[in-house]
Design a protein around this motif. Structure first.
Motif, PDB file in Angstrom:
ATOM      1  N   CYS A   2      10.913 -13.736  20.152  1.00 44.46           N
ATOM      2  CA  CYS A   2      12.272 -13.994  19.675  1.00 44.46           C
ATOM      3  C   CYS A   2      13.146 -14.531  20.801  1.00 44.46           C
ATOM      4  O   CYS A   2      13.054 -14.081  21.939  1.00 44.46           O
ATOM      5  CB  CYS A   2      12.903 -12.724  19.133  1.00 44.46           C
ATOM      6  N   GLY A   3      13.984 -15.492  20.460  1.00 44.66           N
ATOM      7  CA  GLY A   3      14.924 -16.056  21.418  1.00 44.66           C
ATOM      8  C   GLY A   3      16.333 -15.744  20.959  1.00 44.66           C
ATOM      9  O   GLY A   3      16.646 -15.835  19.778  1.00 44.66           O
ATOM     10  N   VAL A   4      17.187 -15.362  21.914  1.00 46.21           N
ATOM     11  CA  VAL A   4      18.571 -14.994  21.601  1.00 46.21           C
ATOM     12  C   VAL A   4      19.498 -15.896  22.400  1.00 46.21           C
ATOM     13  O   VAL A   4      19.271 -16.134  23.581  1.00 46.21           O
ATOM     14  CB  VAL A   4      18.815 -13.517  22.015  1.00 46.21           C
ATOM     15  N   ILE A   5      20.531 -16.406  21.754  1.00 44.84           N
ATOM     16  CA  ILE A   5      21.598 -17.087  22.489  1.00 44.84           C
ATOM     17  C   ILE A   5      22.918 -16.741  21.816  1.00 44.84           C
ATOM     18  O   ILE A   5      22.968 -16.555  20.594  1.00 44.84           O
ATOM     19  CB  ILE A   5      21.367 -18.625  22.573  1.00 44.84           C
ATOM     20  N   GLY A   6      23.970 -16.609  22.621  1.00 48.10           N
ATOM     21  CA  GLY A   6      25.290 -16.331  22.075  1.00 48.10           C
ATOM     22  C   GLY A   6      26.326 -17.025  22.936  1.00 48.10           C
ATOM     23  O   GLY A   6      26.084 -17.297  24.112  1.00 48.10           O
ATOM     24  N   ALA A  70      22.881 -17.061  17.875  1.00 49.38           N
ATOM     25  CA  ALA A  70      21.763 -17.749  17.206  1.00 49.38           C
ATOM     26  C   ALA A  70      20.452 -17.128  17.671  1.00 49.38           C
ATOM     27  O   ALA A  70      20.400 -16.457  18.714  1.00 49.38           O
ATOM     28  CB  ALA A  70      21.801 -19.232  17.508  1.00 49.38           C
ATOM     29  N   HIS A  71      19.384 -17.404  16.904  1.00 52.11           N
ATOM     30  CA  HIS A  71      18.155 -16.645  17.126  1.00 52.11           C
ATOM     31  C   HIS A  71      16.942 -17.410  16.615  1.00 52.11           C
ATOM     32  O   HIS A  71      16.998 -18.047  15.565  1.00 52.11           O
ATOM     33  CB  HIS A  71      18.278 -15.335  16.320  1.00 52.11           C
ATOM     34  N   THR A  72      15.853 -17.361  17.366  1.00 48.72           N
ATOM     35  CA  THR A  72      14.556 -17.778  16.837  1.00 48.72           C
ATOM     36  C   THR A  72      13.740 -16.500  16.675  1.00 48.72           C
ATOM     37  O   THR A  72      13.668 -15.682  17.602  1.00 48.72           O
ATOM     38  CB  THR A  72      13.833 -18.739  17.795  1.00 48.72           C
TER      39      THR A  72
END
Ligand code: G6P
Length: 607
Positions: A2-6, A70-72
């Motif tokens: 999982c990838g996290v960005i904010g 946002a998230h993968t």
């Protein structure tokens, strides 16, 4: 995974977040989503499949707001569906994206269900959103609610959170999963790795385990696990767009294969001295400790484990130090008998692999003399948890199938073995050092083999299975070759020590089973020739990598990849490269997703 960005910024963040997700694609994922928060409330988009599908939805219905997440997602709890994709929302007012696994999610879900919360997904993440909603309702204090939520969670997490009623604020917390804060110009960001923020900032703070953070576009406040305000070190790191783009190459993997001469050179720079190699690798106080080391335990996963296997041969044959290697997920769950003066060595490209981190924590109970990690990420969890760090200089590796990270790991490991060999006054080290100094050039020349490998790859692409055979250090290189082939072409491939052929795999050999044999012209070539005859007699087809092609009978069933003659210590480094090219070419013939093979992730941050 999982990838996290904010982001919380003075400008709109919707597109910026989706662009960030594109840079996180390399981690491996199966769905993606984004949420923004504005005066109008929360707005969310989620799509199964690639980020480009999310991007298309964004073009059709743009999301507005100066704050968002946002998230993968790489599915663990629940299938890759739109309802399981992040962000997850509680009662239209809290949105969360999360990387990690909440071990006690079932128990918390039961409690929240009893308190009237309704679950829309099968994920563990949704409990974070509802648990926070509940705590915030009771405390009316977001920082306190965040702490109470974290205290309720067991497992690993790095999550970001936004609130409908506070459109200019973003919260985040982490425990056991990495989270980086980016400092921008009237903007703050969070991300699971700095690659996501590459074009946004060069100023980063790495959060520590148990930290939580609240940020607006102008302010940032970090709290430790006891909820006390703390400051964390600011790092200036410029990650050029060139480092994360494919440049002129068709795939990241091909670019990374071609970068090997340069990154090996960078990894050797300043370290290959005629004097004391160890002094260039370790601080002064480590010298006496290393002098007293009698044995080495290596632990790693995947490609890094294969590097560890090669190193175990080197430790024993070059430096005379007994060495064991174990897969991290095995090591972490068993009891160990550790003799005095043992060194514990982890190897990891990312420094974030959950099993390797857990194995290191497990090892800390057994009285090792010291812990060292060979790692490509200076600020990773493994680097922070280990007594000493030996950095590889591979640069960012985007292709899921590791290439340049592997050869730079081998380079650092050989330096370590040479250094410890020097301390023990072993013989033959200078010759190896001279060969190592020329390694970047030797690897550069090998890349010219591409035109000879292509037709072999065309032929190999018609098969469903392949066997790789080697002896001594070529056995782990055969393992690495087989791993590359299966990872990116989905052809089933296995590696065996060539001497094991008769103990099982020979039963599989017929005209449908290609065999790739690593046959350097060393003391074992006669043994390998015997293996070749066993295969040929059963109609098997061979690909032989060798610097002694004249020793192999010319036949239409035997294809030769000509290798340069090289000293035994450097054989593994050289024989890796054609196997990488072979796997890459087969995958491109078959048209698979080379850089992001199905089901796999670059950083395996969950168990
Ligand atoms: C994943 C990656 C592999 C990597 C392994 C270990 O499976 O796809 O390329 O070798 O993790 O990762 P590490 O970062 O610890 O080297």
């Amino acid at each position: 995974m999982c990838g996290v960005i904010g982001a919380v910024s003075h400008e709109q963040v919707g597109q910026l977040l989706v662009d960030g997700l594109q840079r996180l694609e390399y981690r491996g994922y199966d769905s993606a989503g984004v949420v923004t928060v504005s005066e109008k409330g929360l707005a969310r988009l989620r799509e199964v499949g690639k980020v480009r599908a999310l991007n298309q939805s964004m073009q059709k219905s743009p999301l507005f707001g100066q704050c968002g997440l946002a998230h993968t997602r790489w599915a663990t709890h629940g299938k890759p569906t739109q309802t399981n994709a992040h962000p997850h929302v509680s009662r239209d007012s809290v949105a969360v994206v999360h990387n990690g696994i909440i071990d006690n999610c079932d128990a918390i879900r039961e409690e929240l269900l009893a308190d009237g919360y309704v679950f829309a997904s099968e994920t563990d993440t949704e409990v974070i959103a509802h648990a926070f909603h509940q705590a915030y309702g009771e405390t009316k204090d977001a920082i306190l609610a965040l702490r109470q939520t974290c205290d309720r969670l067991h497992g690993t997490y790095a999550f970001g959170l936004v609130l409908r009623d506070e459109p200019g604020k973003l919260w985040a917390a982490c425990h056991g999963s990495p989270l980086v804060v980016g400092i921008g110009d009237q903007a703050h960001y969070i991300a699971s790795d700095m690659v996501a923020l590459a074009s946004l900032t060069s100023r980063y703070i790495y959060l520590e385990d148990g930290d939580s953070v609240v940020m607006t576009q102008d302010h940032l406040q970090i709290f430790n696990k006891r909820n006390q305000p703390v400051t964390r070190e600011l790092h200036e790191l410029s990650l050029s767009v060139g480092q994360t783009s494919k440049g002129e190459y068709r795939h990241h993997m091909l670019k990374e294969i071609h970068e090997q001469p340069e990154v090996i050179k960078n990894t050797l720079a300043g370290r290959l001295t005629q004097e004391d190699v160890l002094a260039s690798l370790f601080p002064e106080e480590a010298m006496t400790m290393l002098e007293g080391i009698d044995r080495v335990q290596i632990v790693a996963c995947g490609t890094s484990y294969n590097a560890g296997m090669v190193a175990s041969y080197w430790f024993e044959s070059i430096a005379g130090i007994p060495c064991q290697v174990e897969i991290a997920s095995e090591y972490r769950y068993r009891h160990h008998v550790v003799k005095d003066n043992a060194l514990f060595l982890t190897i990891s490209q990312s420094g974030e692999t959950a099993d390797t981190i857990a194995a290191l924590k497990h090892a800390q109970m057994f009285g090792y003399q010291a812990t060292v990690t060979v790692c490509n990420a200076a600020n990773s969890a493994l680097a922070r948890l280990s007594d000493y760090v030996l950095l590889t200089q591979a640069g960012v590796e985007i292709g899921v199938a590791s290439t340049k990270a592997f050869t730079t790991q081998l380079t650092v490991l050989l330096l370590l073995v040479l250094g410890m060999g020097q301390q023990r006054q072993c013989e033959g080290l200078n010759v190896i050092k001279q060969g190592l100094a020329l390694l970047p050039e030797s690897v550069e020349k090998l890349l010219d083999l591409a035109s000879q490998i292509e037709p072999i790859a065309q032929w190999l692409s018609h098969y469903q299975h392949a066997l790789y055979l080697g002896r001594h250090t070529c056995y782990p290189i055969a393992q690495e070759g087989a791993l590359k082939l299966k990872e990116i072409s989905y052809i089933h491939a296995e590696a065996y020590p060539a001497g094991e052929l008769k103990h099982g795999p020979l039963a599989l050999v017929d005209e449908n089973m290609p065999i790739i044999i690593l046959a350097p012209n060393d003391g074992m070539i006669d043994k390998l020739l015997a293996n070749v005859q066993e295969v040929a007699a059963r109609g098997g087809h061979l690909v032989v990598l060798t610097d002694a092609p004249e020793r192999f009978a010319k036949s239409q069933n035997t294809r030769i990849i000509p290798m340069p003659a090289i000293m035994p210590a450097l054989v593994p480094l050289l024989y890796t490269v054609p196997l990488q090219l072979l796997a890459y070419d087969v995958a491109t013939v078959l048209g698979t997703d080379v850089d992001q093979p199905r089901n796999l992730a670059k950083s395996v941050t969950v168990e």
